[in-house]
Motif scaffolding. Structure first.
Motif, PDB file in Angstrom:
ATOM      1  N   GLY A  59     -26.137  -6.234   3.297  1.00  0.00           N
ATOM      2  CA  GLY A  59     -25.711  -6.188   4.697  1.00  0.00           C
ATOM      3  C   GLY A  59     -24.200  -6.279   4.815  1.00  0.00           C
ATOM      4  N   TYR A  60     -23.592  -7.176   4.066  1.00  0.00           N
ATOM      5  CA  TYR A  60     -22.137  -7.377   4.143  1.00  0.00           C
ATOM      6  C   TYR A  60     -21.372  -6.101   3.778  1.00  0.00           C
ATOM      7  CZ  TYR A  60     -23.587 -12.305   3.670  1.00  0.00           C
ATOM      8  OH  TYR A  60     -24.193 -13.522   3.801  1.00  0.00           O
ATOM      9  N   THR A  61     -21.833  -5.415   2.714  1.00  0.00           N
ATOM     10  CA  THR A  61     -21.077  -4.256   2.221  1.00  0.00           C
ATOM     11  C   THR A  61     -21.162  -3.032   3.132  1.00  0.00           C
ATOM     12  OG1 THR A  61     -22.920  -3.568   0.812  1.00  0.00           O
ATOM     13  CG2 THR A  61     -21.215  -4.975  -0.195  1.00  0.00           C
ATOM     14  N   LYS A  62     -22.016  -3.078   4.150  1.00  0.00           N
ATOM     15  CA  LYS A  62     -22.071  -1.972   5.115  1.00  0.00           C
ATOM     16  C   LYS A  62     -20.895  -2.030   6.092  1.00  0.00           C
ATOM     17  CE  LYS A  62     -27.058  -1.398   4.966  1.00  0.00           C
ATOM     18  NZ  LYS A  62     -28.304  -1.567   5.715  1.00  0.00           N
ATOM     19  N   GLU A  63     -20.202  -3.144   6.121  1.00  0.00           N
ATOM     20  CA  GLU A  63     -19.056  -3.357   7.004  1.00  0.00           C
ATOM     21  C   GLU A  63     -17.782  -3.097   6.200  1.00  0.00           C
ATOM     22  OE1 GLU A  63     -18.708  -7.018   9.828  1.00  0.00           O
ATOM     23  OE2 GLU A  63     -17.765  -7.525   7.920  1.00  0.00           O
ATOM     24  N   TYR A  64     -16.799  -2.384   6.811  1.00  0.00           N
ATOM     25  CA  TYR A  64     -15.593  -2.046   6.036  1.00  0.00           C
ATOM     26  C   TYR A  64     -14.416  -1.684   6.930  1.00  0.00           C
ATOM     27  CZ  TYR A  64     -17.341   2.688   6.964  1.00  0.00           C
ATOM     28  OH  TYR A  64     -17.807   3.826   7.572  1.00  0.00           O
ATOM     29  N   ILE A  65     -13.249  -1.591   6.296  1.00  0.00           N
ATOM     30  CA  ILE A  65     -12.020  -1.111   6.925  1.00  0.00           C
ATOM     31  C   ILE A  65     -11.484   0.012   6.041  1.00  0.00           C
ATOM     32  CG2 ILE A  65     -10.624  -2.870   5.748  1.00  0.00           C
ATOM     33  CD1 ILE A  65      -8.758  -2.887   8.199  1.00  0.00           C
ATOM     34  N   VAL A  66     -10.915   1.043   6.672  1.00  0.00           N
ATOM     35  CA  VAL A  66     -10.338   2.168   5.935  1.00  0.00           C
ATOM     36  C   VAL A  66      -8.826   2.181   6.169  1.00  0.00           C
ATOM     37  CG1 VAL A  66     -10.281   4.680   5.646  1.00  0.00           C
ATOM     38  CG2 VAL A  66     -12.451   3.530   6.169  1.00  0.00           C
ATOM     39  N   LEU A  67      -8.064   2.230   5.077  1.00  0.00           N
ATOM     40  CA  LEU A  67      -6.602   2.307   5.127  1.00  0.00           C
ATOM     41  C   LEU A  67      -6.164   3.602   4.458  1.00  0.00           C
ATOM     42  CD1 LEU A  67      -5.774  -1.319   3.929  1.00  0.00           C
ATOM     43  CD2 LEU A  67      -6.057  -0.516   6.265  1.00  0.00           C
ATOM     44  N   LYS A  68      -5.084   4.204   4.968  1.00  0.00           N
ATOM     45  CA  LYS A  68      -4.589   5.462   4.418  1.00  0.00           C
ATOM     46  C   LYS A  68      -3.102   5.367   4.109  1.00  0.00           C
ATOM     47  CE  LYS A  68      -4.286  10.405   5.317  1.00  0.00           C
ATOM     48  NZ  LYS A  68      -4.623  11.496   6.217  1.00  0.00           N
ATOM     49  N   ASN A  69      -2.708   5.939   2.969  1.00  0.00           N
ATOM     50  CA  ASN A  69      -1.296   6.067   2.607  1.00  0.00           C
ATOM     51  C   ASN A  69      -0.762   7.275   3.366  1.00  0.00           C
ATOM     52  OD1 ASN A  69       1.180   6.704   1.495  1.00  0.00           O
ATOM     53  ND2 ASN A  69       0.514   6.542  -0.632  1.00  0.00           N
ATOM     54  N   THR A  70       0.071   7.044   4.366  1.00  0.00           N
ATOM     55  CA  THR A  70       0.608   8.124   5.195  1.00  0.00           C
ATOM     56  C   THR A  70       1.907   8.692   4.637  1.00  0.00           C
ATOM     57  OG1 THR A  70       1.783   6.533   6.577  1.00  0.00           O
ATOM     58  CG2 THR A  70      -0.427   7.203   7.295  1.00  0.00           C
ATOM     59  N   GLY A  71       2.369   8.147   3.533  1.00  0.00           N
ATOM     60  CA  GLY A  71       3.632   8.593   2.953  1.00  0.00           C
ATOM     61  C   GLY A  71       3.475   9.777   2.015  1.00  0.00           C
ATOM     62  N   ARG A  72       4.582  10.153   1.411  1.00  0.00           N
ATOM     63  CA  ARG A  72       4.614  11.292   0.487  1.00  0.00           C
ATOM     64  C   ARG A  72       4.622  10.867  -0.970  1.00  0.00           C
ATOM     65  NH1 ARG A  72       8.984  15.280   3.474  1.00  0.00           N
ATOM     66  NH2 ARG A  72       7.768  15.522   5.366  1.00  0.00           N
ATOM     67  N   THR A  73       4.614   9.551  -1.214  1.00  0.00           N
ATOM     68  CA  THR A  73       4.620   9.051  -2.589  1.00  0.00           C
ATOM     69  C   THR A  73       3.498   8.032  -2.761  1.00  0.00           C
ATOM     70  OG1 THR A  73       6.179   7.279  -2.052  1.00  0.00           O
ATOM     71  CG2 THR A  73       7.122   9.356  -2.832  1.00  0.00           C
ATOM     72  N   THR A  74       3.125   7.795  -3.995  1.00  0.00           N
ATOM     73  CA  THR A  74       2.109   6.798  -4.317  1.00  0.00           C
ATOM     74  C   THR A  74       2.617   5.406  -3.967  1.00  0.00           C
ATOM     75  OG1 THR A  74       1.177   8.179  -6.057  1.00  0.00           O
ATOM     76  CG2 THR A  74       0.767   5.798  -6.218  1.00  0.00           C
ATOM     77  N   LEU A  75       1.756   4.605  -3.359  1.00  0.00           N
ATOM     78  CA  LEU A  75       2.096   3.220  -3.038  1.00  0.00           C
ATOM     79  C   LEU A  75       1.479   2.289  -4.072  1.00  0.00           C
ATOM     80  CD1 LEU A  75       1.360   3.026   0.809  1.00  0.00           C
ATOM     81  CD2 LEU A  75       3.600   3.020  -0.288  1.00  0.00           C
ATOM     82  N   THR A  76       2.239   1.362  -4.574  1.00  0.00           N
ATOM     83  CA  THR A  76       1.709   0.285  -5.398  1.00  0.00           C
ATOM     84  C   THR A  76       1.478  -0.877  -4.449  1.00  0.00           C
ATOM     85  OG1 THR A  76       2.892   1.068  -7.343  1.00  0.00           O
ATOM     86  CG2 THR A  76       2.115  -1.224  -7.383  1.00  0.00           C
ATOM     87  N   LEU A  77       0.221  -1.239  -4.241  1.00  0.00           N
ATOM     88  CA  LEU A  77      -0.146  -2.220  -3.213  1.00  0.00           C
ATOM     89  C   LEU A  77      -0.394  -3.620  -3.760  1.00  0.00           C
ATOM     90  CD1 LEU A  77      -2.450   0.064  -1.054  1.00  0.00           C
ATOM     91  CD2 LEU A  77      -0.076  -0.566  -0.634  1.00  0.00           C
ATOM     92  N   THR A  78       0.031  -3.892  -4.967  1.00  0.00           N
ATOM     93  CA  THR A  78      -0.118  -5.227  -5.545  1.00  0.00           C
ATOM     94  C   THR A  78       0.409  -6.275  -4.563  1.00  0.00           C
ATOM     95  OG1 THR A  78       0.167  -4.361  -7.775  1.00  0.00           O
ATOM     96  CG2 THR A  78       0.544  -6.728  -7.474  1.00  0.00           C
ATOM     97  N   GLY A  79      -0.438  -7.236  -4.209  1.00  0.00           N
ATOM     98  CA  GLY A  79      -0.017  -8.327  -3.336  1.00  0.00           C
ATOM     99  C   GLY A  79      -0.058  -8.030  -1.851  1.00  0.00           C
ATOM    100  N   TYR A  80      -0.245  -6.766  -1.442  1.00  0.00           N
ATOM    101  CA  TYR A  80      -0.420  -6.462  -0.012  1.00  0.00           C
ATOM    102  C   TYR A  80      -1.708  -7.137   0.456  1.00  0.00           C
ATOM    103  CZ  TYR A  80       3.138  -2.761   0.381  1.00  0.00           C
ATOM    104  OH  TYR A  80       4.308  -2.055   0.428  1.00  0.00           O
ATOM    105  N   THR A  81      -1.762  -7.486   1.736  1.00  0.00           N
ATOM    106  CA  THR A  81      -2.947  -8.171   2.243  1.00  0.00           C
ATOM    107  C   THR A  81      -3.469  -7.526   3.527  1.00  0.00           C
ATOM    108  OG1 THR A  81      -1.604  -9.768   3.464  1.00  0.00           O
ATOM    109  CG2 THR A  81      -2.319 -10.419   1.254  1.00  0.00           C
ATOM    110  N   VAL A  82      -4.751  -7.793   3.776  1.00  0.00           N
ATOM    111  CA  VAL A  82      -5.424  -7.424   5.020  1.00  0.00           C
ATOM    112  C   VAL A  82      -6.019  -8.716   5.546  1.00  0.00           C
ATOM    113  CG1 VAL A  82      -7.257  -6.046   6.073  1.00  0.00           C
ATOM    114  CG2 VAL A  82      -5.978  -5.132   4.126  1.00  0.00           C
ATOM    115  N   ARG A  83      -5.837  -8.968   6.843  1.00  0.00           N
ATOM    116  CA  ARG A  83      -6.359 -10.196   7.451  1.00  0.00           C
ATOM    117  C   ARG A  83      -7.083  -9.874   8.742  1.00  0.00           C
ATOM    118  NH1 ARG A  83      -3.243 -15.146   5.536  1.00  0.00           N
ATOM    119  NH2 ARG A  83      -4.898 -16.084   6.714  1.00  0.00           N
TER     120      ARG A  83
END
Length: 170
Positions: A59-83
């Motif tokens: 049940g839990y895994t049916k819930e989600y958030i989608v994020l997109k890299n809108t830039g022109r280069t690869t993002l390294t997201l180490t340490g970025y957070t979602v709250r």
């Protein structure tokens, strides 16, 4: 006309003309921040999957958030957070990269991470069915974006994003 003026007056006028010539392009140029594009966009929050909210990982895994890299280069997201509005916090794993134009789905619950799907690794739902706020932060804690929604199929207002009965579109 300048030749009829005294030496000091000519120098002063020439200096003023030179300063005005240099200052004009700066006054017209837009501020650097005006062209800044947020690198990580909250696309949607799927907060109320169909059926009853069962206290199971399935049940839990049916819930989600989608994020997109809108830039022109690869993002390294180490340490970025979602709250959310409460105490729930997701931290991107070390070395996680998101290619330009690519999206990542972060699911509530537990599962095996891949390049396109990550898991909060919690035994609970994250997004409130009655309304919540999703926020993304850099690894240094700078707020990138905030997406506030009310549960159900409410019309969008300036305060809230467009929603259906199950999803907030940010």
């Amino acid at each position: 006309m300048i030749t009829a003026l005294s030496g000091r007056a000519r120098i002063l006028i020439l200096a003023l003309l030179a300063a005005a010539t240099l200052a004009a392009p700066m006054a017209i140029a837009p501020a650097a921040d005006a062209a800044t594009v947020k690198p990580l966009d909250i696309v949607s929050v799927y907060y109320d999957p169909p059926g009853s909210d069962k206290s199971t990982n399935a049940g839990y895994t049916k819930e989600y958030i989608v994020l997109k890299n809108t830039g022109r280069t690869t993002l390294t997201l180490t340490g970025y957070t979602v709250r959310d509005n409460g105490p729930q916090k997701f931290t991107f794993p070390k070395g996680f990269k998101l290619g330009a134009g690519k999206s990542v789905t972060i699911r509530s619950g537990k599962g095996k991470n891949s390049s396109s799907t990550l898991y909060w690794n919690t035994s609970s739902y994250i997004w409130n069915n009655t309304g919540d706020t999703a926020r993304t932060f850099t690894s240094k804690g700078k707020l990138l974006e905030s997406c506030k929604y009310r549960g159900g199929s409410h019309k969008a207002t300036k305060t809230y994003v467009r929603t259906s009965s199950t999803t907030a579109y940010c």
